[in-house]
Design a protein around this motif. Structure first.
Motif, PDB file in Angstrom:
ATOM      1  N   SER A  59      37.072  36.621  36.166  1.00 35.19           N
ATOM      2  CA  SER A  59      38.118  37.900  36.016  1.00 35.19           C
ATOM      3  C   SER A  59      37.406  38.994  35.154  1.00 35.19           C
ATOM      4  N   PHE A  63      36.408  42.531  36.502  1.00 42.35           N
ATOM      5  CA  PHE A  63      37.172  43.572  36.088  1.00 42.35           C
ATOM      6  C   PHE A  63      36.160  44.563  35.450  1.00 42.35           C
ATOM      7  N   TYR A 377      44.114  43.654  38.204  1.00 40.08           N
ATOM      8  CA  TYR A 377      43.382  42.849  37.121  1.00 40.08           C
ATOM      9  C   TYR A 377      44.027  43.259  35.627  1.00 40.08           C
ATOM     10  N   LEU A 428      44.811  37.900  36.801  1.00 42.00           N
ATOM     11  CA  LEU A 428      44.275  38.211  38.204  1.00 42.00           C
ATOM     12  C   LEU A 428      45.474  38.052  39.079  1.00 42.00           C
TER      13      LEU A 428
END
Lengths: 476, 179
Positions: A59, A63, A377, A428
């Motif tokens: 993540s 991101f 995100y 997420l």
């Protein structure tokens, strides 16, 4: 007939070969309570930690990758492709009073074009409507044959730096005719680019003055066609439906967690939480809060010191003495009986127990999120208050009924009523439908104060790792 | 009726019913073993409980080498040994009598003693005697194996066994005479 044995070994071996006796019932009960529940392998310490680390890393990486764009204009172009409603509008059909008619309720390409093309017949021209997002994206190289023209026109545009010239060129093109082929789109490059920036991620940041002074420089000449147009454009932007509004979302979460007490020998604790949250989102920022319940338990033992009336041995009691006369004299014969002896014996026993606790949780998060296609995100952090609302402590399971208990030592530390934690989470969310998203949020919880009374626990600030999973509902 | 393989497979999958079945199948026999090793019923309860917790927790370590009952029994015996191990190191190496086993060639030992009576005799033995007598005579371990398990010398094992036998023989004869 009685069996005969050669020696003592044979006797015992044979007698004990098939010796069986039913054990007392409480033994199985104790065993059952002491077998670790391995059914929840998914929630094992290693499993949750590994999943959390993987999701957290992926993540964060994604991101950072998505938010890293060296030039904002590239981002504007990319995102504009997704916004077909706006992209498909050929700007060179905008008349001097067109934008005033854009309203909140009925903004469609068809209605827009019907109202504002100068020549109504040409509104039927499919070429006009067939400007796809790909074409817009590639409008610098639409057609091999046109590339030369495009390049020359681009070159002309660059060369013509005077506002008056640009204004005049575009004004003439806009007001002279509606484009009938793709090459005419090139005339709209500048304003097209400006409108491309009015996608859902950017339009809320823009207002007319910011556009005219923004990095989207080529728009300036268009917007400065005349005062009427610029005013109209500003009013249209400020009143149009594609300006973002603050929105409310609702989330339902389920969170398995493992709590670590690094300074203590206590095994890592597990907990399960269910939460309902409301989310207020304004632009890319949001505040999230709600209510939840969390379930956890403590496995431990009571040490019970007790006295029990037990068999401790036996002795031979002489109840009669007789004398027998033999050749060697008189021999005494002792007649005995075996007497069992019982006494109060002190014992120590461990009695397993499982205490269950329920907490009310009140979290408050502040966060930032970004959308990319169907994914959102987010990163958020904030405090959470836990209030102990229910505890179930089972009765002590004594090993025997008729015993004299003189001391019970509870090996399980007591829990305190309220404690604060600080949470940080990377999220997420995948948009399943327009209204529902699936969210996965690896979370780390840092306890401002231990959940246990400090007298029996050394760890001052335990921490936990968990994965919040759930659904986010958008009713806007 | 489940085969042994299916039964073990269910136990490995932490099927609670299979665990209970395993306990019910072997607990009576193992309780007999525990009673022999223990001084009294309460200690036997503790050994059985600890032993079955180990069995059900570590059933994955059973590798299908030998029977399940053998593995269960070995685990129970090891639990009993651990229960008394802390005291086993204080066992003294006493002189071994010449006649370790008295054979009753002429008259023999008549089987007129109940298991319960014999169990009482074993339970009354001192801890060290009882442990080694059980391991050697009933469970069939050698002195070498016992010395390794209890971390004592082979001679200590032999001398403790000799004493245990002598005590038991004396008691058995006494019981027989009283009949």
């Amino acid at each position: 007939m009685n069996k005969q044995y050669k020696n003592i070994d044979e006797l015992f071996k044979d007698k004990f070969k098939d010796f069986e006796l039913d054990p007392p019932d409480h033994i199985w009960k104790n065993i059952k309570e002491n077998i670790p529940n391995k059914g929840n392998n998914f929630l094992s310490k290693g499993g949750i930690t590994a999943i959390s680390i993987i999701i957290l890393t992926v993540s964060l990486f994604t991101f950072l990758l998505l938010t890293y764009t060296p030039e904002n204009i590239q981002y504007a172009e990319k995102t504009a492709i997704e916004n077909n409603t706006i992209n498909k509008i050929p700007i060179n059909i905008i008349s001097d009073n067109n934008i005033n008619i854009i309203d909140n309720d009925s903004f469609t390409i068809e209605s827009f074009l019907k109202r504002h093309v100068k020549n109504p017949e040409l509104s039927q021209n499919q070429n006009l409507f067939n400007i796809s997002s790909n074409q817009i994206n590639n409008h610098y190289d639409i057609d091999k044959d046109d590339q030369k023209n495009i390049k020359s026109k681009k070159a002309n545009n660059i060369k013509t730096t005077k506002k008056a010239q640009i204004k005049q060129n575009i004004y003439n093109e806009n007001y002279s005719s509606v484009p009938t082929d793709n090459t005419d789109i090139n005339n709209t490059n500048n304003i097209d680019l400006a409108l491309l920036s009015l996608n859902k991620n950017n339009y809320n940041k823009l207002s007319y003055p910011s556009i005219t002074n923004s990095i989207y420089g080529p728009l300036n000449p268009i917007l400065q066609l005349d005062n009427r147009n610029s005013n109209a454009f500003e009013s249209a932007i400020s009143s149009s439906s594609f300006i973002t509004k603050p929105k409310f979302l609702f989330g339902i979460y389920f969170t398995p967690e493992i709590i670590f007490y690094p300074s203590d020998a206590v095994p890592n604790k597990r907990s399960l939480s269910f939460e309902i949250n409301s989310i207020y989102q304004n632009s890319d920022y949001f505040i999230q809060s709600g209510l939840g319940v969390s379930f956890s338990n403590d496995d431990g033992n009571y040490t019970i010191d007790y006295e029990k009336y037990d068999y401790i041995g036996s002795y031979e009691d002489v109840y009669e003495i007789t004398f027998d006369s033999t050749e060697n004299g008189i021999i005494p014969i002792y007649h005995t009986t075996t007497v069992d002896v019982y006494d109060s014996i002190r014992h120590t026993s461990l009695s397993p127990t499982k205490n269950k606790y329920t907490y009310l949780q009140i979290p408050l998060f502040f966060g930032y999120c970004r959308e990319f296609r169907r994914m959102t995100y987010s990163i958020k952090a904030g405090p959470s208050l836990s209030i102990l609302i229910h505890e179930k402590i089972p009765d002590i399971n004594y090993p025997y009924k008729d015993i004299n208990v003189f001391n019970i030592d509870n090996k399980i530390p007591s829990r305190i009523k309220t404690h604060w934690q600080f949470l940080i989470s990377v999220g997420l969310a995948y948009k399943l439908t327009n209204n529902v998203s699936l969210a996965i949020e690896p979370t780390m919880r840092y306890y401002m104060k231990s959940a246990y009374e400090r007298s029996k626990i050394t760890t001052k600030h335990p921490y936990s790792i968990g994965v919040r999973t759930g659904f986010i509902f958008n009713f806007n | 009726m489940h085969s042994e393989e299916q039964f073990i497979e269910r136990c490995l999958k932490n099927d609670t019913k299979a665990h209970e079945m395993l306990y019910k199948r072997y607990a009576p026999k193992m309780y007999g073993v525990c009673l022999r090793f223990a001084k009294n019923k309460m200690e036997a309860d503790d050994i059985l409980q600890d032993g079955f917790i180990k069995i059900l927790t570590n059933i994955k370590s059973y590798r299908n080498e030998g029977s399940l009952e053998g593995w269960v029994r070995k685990t129970i015996v090891n639990t009993a040994i651990n229960f008394y191990k802390k005291n086993a190191r204080y066992l003294k190496d006493i002189s071994i009598e010449q006649t370790e086993i008295i054979n009753y060639d002429n008259e023999g030992i008549i089987d007129n003693l109940s298991v319960k009576e014999l169990l009482n005799l074993v339970q009354q033995l001192p801890e060290g005697y009882r442990l080694i007598f059980n391991l050697y005579v009933i469970e069939g371990y050698t002195h070498k194996e016992i010395s390794k398990m209890l971390k004592i010398s082979e001679n200590t094992s032999k001398s403790q066994l000799s004493r245990a036998r002598k005590t038991l023989q004396k008691e058995v004869l006494k019981q027989q005479k009283s009949y």
